[in-house]
Design a protein around this motif. Structure first.
Motif, short mmCIF file in Angstrom:
data_model
loop_
_atom_site.label_atom_id
_atom_site.label_comp_id
_atom_site.label_asym_id
_atom_site.label_seq_id
_atom_site.Cartn_x
_atom_site.Cartn_y
_atom_site.Cartn_z
N TYR A 4 0.88 -1.14 -0.09
CA TYR A 4 -0.10 -0.09 -0.02
C TYR A 4 0.83 1.32 -0.04
O TYR A 4 1.56 1.44 0.88
CB TYR A 4 -0.96 0.07 1.38
CG TYR A 4 -2.11 0.89 1.00
CD1 TYR A 4 -2.94 0.89 0.05
CD2 TYR A 4 -2.27 2.26 1.80
CE1 TYR A 4 -4.06 1.58 -0.01
CE2 TYR A 4 -3.12 2.94 1.57
CZ TYR A 4 -4.24 2.68 0.87
OH TYR A 4 -5.18 3.63 0.58
N ALA A 37 1.26 -4.90 10.84
CA ALA A 37 2.09 -3.59 10.73
C ALA A 37 1.43 -2.43 11.55
O ALA A 37 0.09 -2.56 11.32
CB ALA A 37 2.13 -3.06 9.30
N VAL A 39 -0.26 1.17 12.46
CA VAL A 39 -0.73 2.36 11.72
C VAL A 39 -0.79 3.57 12.73
O VAL A 39 -1.19 3.44 13.82
CB VAL A 39 -2.13 2.21 11.18
CG1 VAL A 39 -2.79 3.45 10.65
CG2 VAL A 39 -2.27 0.73 10.54
N ASP A 43 2.67 8.04 9.84
CA ASP A 43 2.40 7.78 8.51
C ASP A 43 1.72 8.81 7.58
O ASP A 43 2.07 8.86 6.38
CB ASP A 43 1.56 6.34 8.74
CG ASP A 43 2.38 5.28 9.41
OD1 ASP A 43 3.64 5.45 9.53
OD2 ASP A 43 1.68 4.44 9.86
N GLY A 64 3.93 3.29 6.09
CA GLY A 64 4.23 2.47 7.39
C GLY A 64 5.43 2.58 8.06
O GLY A 64 6.59 2.38 7.16
N ALA A 67 6.62 -2.83 12.12
CA ALA A 67 6.01 -4.06 11.65
C ALA A 67 6.77 -5.28 12.53
O ALA A 67 7.72 -5.20 13.06
CB ALA A 67 6.30 -4.38 10.20
N TYR A 98 3.55 -1.32 5.23
CA TYR A 98 2.22 -1.89 4.60
C TYR A 98 2.47 -2.48 3.64
O TYR A 98 2.14 -2.35 2.33
CB TYR A 98 1.12 -0.57 4.19
CG TYR A 98 0.94 0.61 5.36
CD1 TYR A 98 1.49 0.59 6.76
CD2 TYR A 98 -0.04 1.48 5.23
CE1 TYR A 98 0.91 1.27 7.51
CE2 TYR A 98 -0.60 2.39 6.09
CZ TYR A 98 0.12 2.36 7.29
OH TYR A 98 -0.13 3.37 8.15
N LEU A 281 -4.86 -5.81 4.65
CA LEU A 281 -3.75 -4.98 3.83
C LEU A 281 -4.68 -4.22 2.69
O LEU A 281 -4.55 -2.84 2.49
CB LEU A 281 -2.73 -5.77 3.13
CG LEU A 281 -1.73 -4.77 2.27
CD1 LEU A 281 -1.05 -3.82 3.12
CD2 LEU A 281 -0.54 -5.82 1.61
N ALA A 284 -6.28 -0.99 3.98
CA ALA A 284 -5.22 -0.25 4.79
C ALA A 284 -5.78 1.39 4.50
O ALA A 284 -5.42 2.25 5.47
CB ALA A 284 -3.72 -0.36 4.26
N LEU A 302 -2.61 -3.25 10.77
CA LEU A 302 -2.85 -4.26 9.67
C LEU A 302 -2.42 -5.55 9.64
O LEU A 302 -1.24 -5.84 10.20
CB LEU A 302 -2.32 -3.55 8.43
CG LEU A 302 -2.49 -2.27 7.83
CD1 LEU A 302 -1.75 -1.85 6.78
CD2 LEU A 302 -3.93 -2.09 7.61
#
Length: 305
Positions: A4, A37, A39, A43, A64, A67, A98, A281, A284, A302
């Motif tokens: 993403y 991941a 958020v 971001d 992102g 993770a 992401y 995802l 997102a 995510l």
């Protein structure tokens, strides 16, 4: 890999799913198959271009910053990680989280305890570590009073628990609809908005010993007078306004040492990362919109793969 991305600086209209080549780890990097991941507000701020001067991105840029996943490849001079390890960490320069695959900075990556869900680990490198750095920097003793300005987000939720563990009295500003969350952290909610300083003084007539600011701007200006020692105002959101009122920016450690310390507290049950919303995802955009609108309670994640 599916990722993403944003294709130019600006609003959410520049975000989309794309197929990108799988990245190869450079020196001091590891590549992971992303399982989750986090958020974060940073971001969308990166997407808007607020940080392009010191965090330039090549387009299309994967969104992102943190993770958790399984190591698939290691770069040169990387010690301590091997293929198959379950880890979590901060993304490497010009990489994003992401995505089905991501590059992490080895120096800002740590092993994930076997029993900890990937979603819980994924939110620790940014929010968890920021909270840890802020509470550590303030050096408050048991019995001290702390105002967390913007307690309802990911950083505030962890900071309140860290402070509670150190027997610090916490009051936090947030919207009324976050009362249940804030009180579950052992903190006292003070509704944000006009008159917030007066509402704090109704609870603590002498003000507070320190402020951890996670909002900045006029919200910080409104509460700054509550802290007699302005050097005890630390911000993770707005260094400019903090300097204006006599405060200082947060000093980030950004190493695996902090990640190890934070994840140990999670494993011991002393910190709950409060992952309250998860998205796939492909959705997102909705996840980031929730964070950008300021409606999220706790952390948004995510889940991938």
């Amino acid at each position: 890999m599916k990722a993403y991305v944003f294709t130019q600086y600006g609003g959410p209209e520049n975000q989309e799913i794309q197929e990108l080549p799988t990245p190869e780890p450079g020196p001091s990097e590891v590549r992971i198959a992303v399982r989750a991941a986090g958020v974060n507000p940073v971001d969308w701020k990166i997407r808007q271009g607020h940080m392009r001067e010191f965090l330039p991105r090549d387009m299309p840029a994967v969104l992102g910053s943190e993770a958790a996943g399984v190591v698939e490849a290691v770069g040169q001079d990387v010690d301590g990680f091997a293929v198959g390890d379950e880890v979590f960490g901060s993304t490497a320069s010009n990489s994003g989280a992401y995505a089905e695959q991501a590059l992490l900075s080895a120096a800002a990556t740590a092993r994930k305890p076997a029993g900890l869900p990937f979603a819980s680990a994924a939110v620790l490198p940014v929010a968890g570590a920021t909270a840890y750095d802020g509470i550590t920097q303030l050096e408050l003793d048991a019995g001290a009073t702390l105002l967390i300005n913007g307690i309802g987000g990911g950083v505030g939720v962890v900071a309140a628990q860290l402070a509670r563990d150190r027997e610090i009295t916490v009051v936090g500003t947030a919207s009324e609809d976050k009362r249940e969350l804030v009180e579950s952290l052992g903190a006292i909610l003070v509704p944000s908005g006009d008159g917030v300083a007066e509402r704090v003084r109704q609870i603590l007539p002498d003000g507070v010993d320190a402020i951890l600011d996670l909002v900045g701007g006029d919200s910080l200006r409104a509460v700054a007078d509550l802290c007699a020692d302005r050097s005890r105002i630390v911000t993770a959101a707005d260094p400019g306004t903090a300097e204006e009122v006599g405060g200082v920016p947060i000093e980030r450690d950004r190493t695996s040492t902090v990640l190890d310390a934070v994840v140990a507290l999670v494993a011991q049950g002393k910190i709950d990362p409060h992952v309250n919303e998860t998205f796939p995802l492909d959705d997102a955009g909705s996840a980031l919109a929730s964070v950008e609108a300021g409606h999220a309670r706790g952390k948004v994640v995510l889940e991938i793969g």
